[in-house]
Design a protein around this motif. Sequence first.
Motif, PDB file in Angstrom:
ATOM      1  N   ASP A 277     109.092  68.206  70.507  1.00 37.16           N
ATOM      2  CA  ASP A 277     109.380  66.990  69.739  1.00 37.16           C
ATOM      3  C   ASP A 277     108.108  66.217  69.410  1.00 37.16           C
ATOM      4  O   ASP A 277     108.143  65.029  69.130  1.00 37.16           O
ATOM      5  N   SER A 308     120.498  72.006  71.183  1.00 39.27           N
ATOM      6  CA  SER A 308     119.337  71.333  71.754  1.00 39.27           C
ATOM      7  C   SER A 308     119.370  71.419  73.277  1.00 39.27           C
ATOM      8  O   SER A 308     120.427  71.497  73.893  1.00 39.27           O
ATOM      9  N   ARG A 372     114.859  59.611  71.373  1.00 35.67           N
ATOM     10  CA  ARG A 372     115.778  60.707  71.684  1.00 35.67           C
ATOM     11  C   ARG A 372     116.671  60.400  72.881  1.00 35.67           C
ATOM     12  O   ARG A 372     117.124  61.309  73.570  1.00 35.67           O
ATOM     13  N   TYR A 426     115.422  69.296  68.790  1.00 39.53           N
ATOM     14  CA  TYR A 426     116.161  68.224  68.114  1.00 39.53           C
ATOM     15  C   TYR A 426     115.237  67.272  67.374  1.00 39.53           C
ATOM     16  O   TYR A 426     115.587  66.122  67.113  1.00 39.53           O
ATOM     17  N   MET A 427     114.062  67.723  66.999  1.00 42.97           N
ATOM     18  CA  MET A 427     113.113  66.842  66.327  1.00 42.97           C
ATOM     19  C   MET A 427     113.624  66.393  64.964  1.00 42.97           C
ATOM     20  O   MET A 427     113.298  65.306  64.487  1.00 42.97           O
TER      21      MET A 427
END
Length: 455
Positions: A277, A308, A372, A426-427
Amino acid sequence: MTAGKATVITGGTIVDGSGQIARRADIEFVDGVITQVAEPGEISTAHSHRHVQADGLLVTPGWVDVHTHYDAQATWDPWMTPSSWHGVTTAVMGNCGVGFAPAVPERHQWLIELMEGVEDIPGSAMVEGITWEWESFPEYLDALERKPHVIDFGTQIAHGALRAYVMGDRGANNEVATPQDIEQMSKLTEEALRAGALGFSTSRTPLHRSKSGELVPGTSAAPDELYGIADAMKRVGHGIFQFSPEHTRVPVEEWPWMQELARRSGATVSVNVNQLDDGSEVWRKTLALLTTAHETGEKIVAQTAGRSIGILMCLEGSVHPLLAHPAYHEVMHLPFAERVAALSDPVRRQRFIDEVPQDGFYKGLVTKALKRMYPVTSGNIDYEPHPSQSIGEQSKATGIPAMKLIVDHMLSNGGKGMIYSPFFNYMYGDLSMTYEMMQHPQTRNGLSDAGAHCG
């Protein structure tokens, strides 16, 4: 009429793992062997031994979970939960260089603490559950064979256990292996493979550490050591070489030895690949190398997760945002109910907001992670939350300090509030990266850790 006891499944939707579109169909199998797959209504149930009505349900092959850490649990749990609850019929363990064979008695507790640190499996459960009926890897397999299990499993000999067994403290401390050490590790790997092991695994990431903070043995092993161990696979004629990498090093420092190892041993090299990330997009460089590997026939594949990889954080868990703050340290020793009461004190709650630690631990766990962190608001957890729902974005939108949002949420529901924090894959704020990765011919769906890494 088919001889034997026939079971007919009707009305289900088949997802067969081939990539074809899901379709409704009926299935007949006799004595465990599929004998017919036909359009709905075409298979008679009149003489079936058992009729299963699967309307509204999926009918799939048994899942093969290629990345688990059941090495301890398999020695005492016949059910292999939670995998057996979710359609897994084969689980592969011994990944990431951690396992329990070969092992001398004086290394038992050390191996437990290594697994506890790397995989966050409670050491107390392993201490109580493992009976240590083995020293060698073949003896470990024999011990597993003596126990009943509802699913099948495959094993890998782990670098951590192997290195400590052969080299003692030198191996545990990641000292350089001698030619004699490498020869002995290769012989024991060959012994394990001939006894039934699927392959060998190692860890090369600084994220993997024992309970006391030591790196997994083999983390910094030189290529000669890896080649020597993999030569056992050439002698036996089969084997998977699985490793967990430091992702930024894969396309540059790691790829050359991976290619050479695959060429000289004939083994398939399986490397974990994830999206960091930090914006580096290094996974795309690895994906490009995998494309070349596919075109040239190199036996290199990547394990990638089905969604993720993250942590469900709560006050009863081992990691959560308050853990990095002095106001929590003062009460963390209290029993849960008393801890919740102490954290609910208005003065202490305000300290979480006003006192902002400047150390790296706090910045990594809290400050840099706000984008996040997603509050869990129901039992049906959303594993693809919209970025606008993150703690960081909610704080910007409402003007409420992020730490207040965190404390309030974690203390909700009697102190059982949870926060989902995906740290790999999950960036983009969705699962598009996962979809793209899983379309590649050289990737394999894995990295679940039997569900631990699926949220």
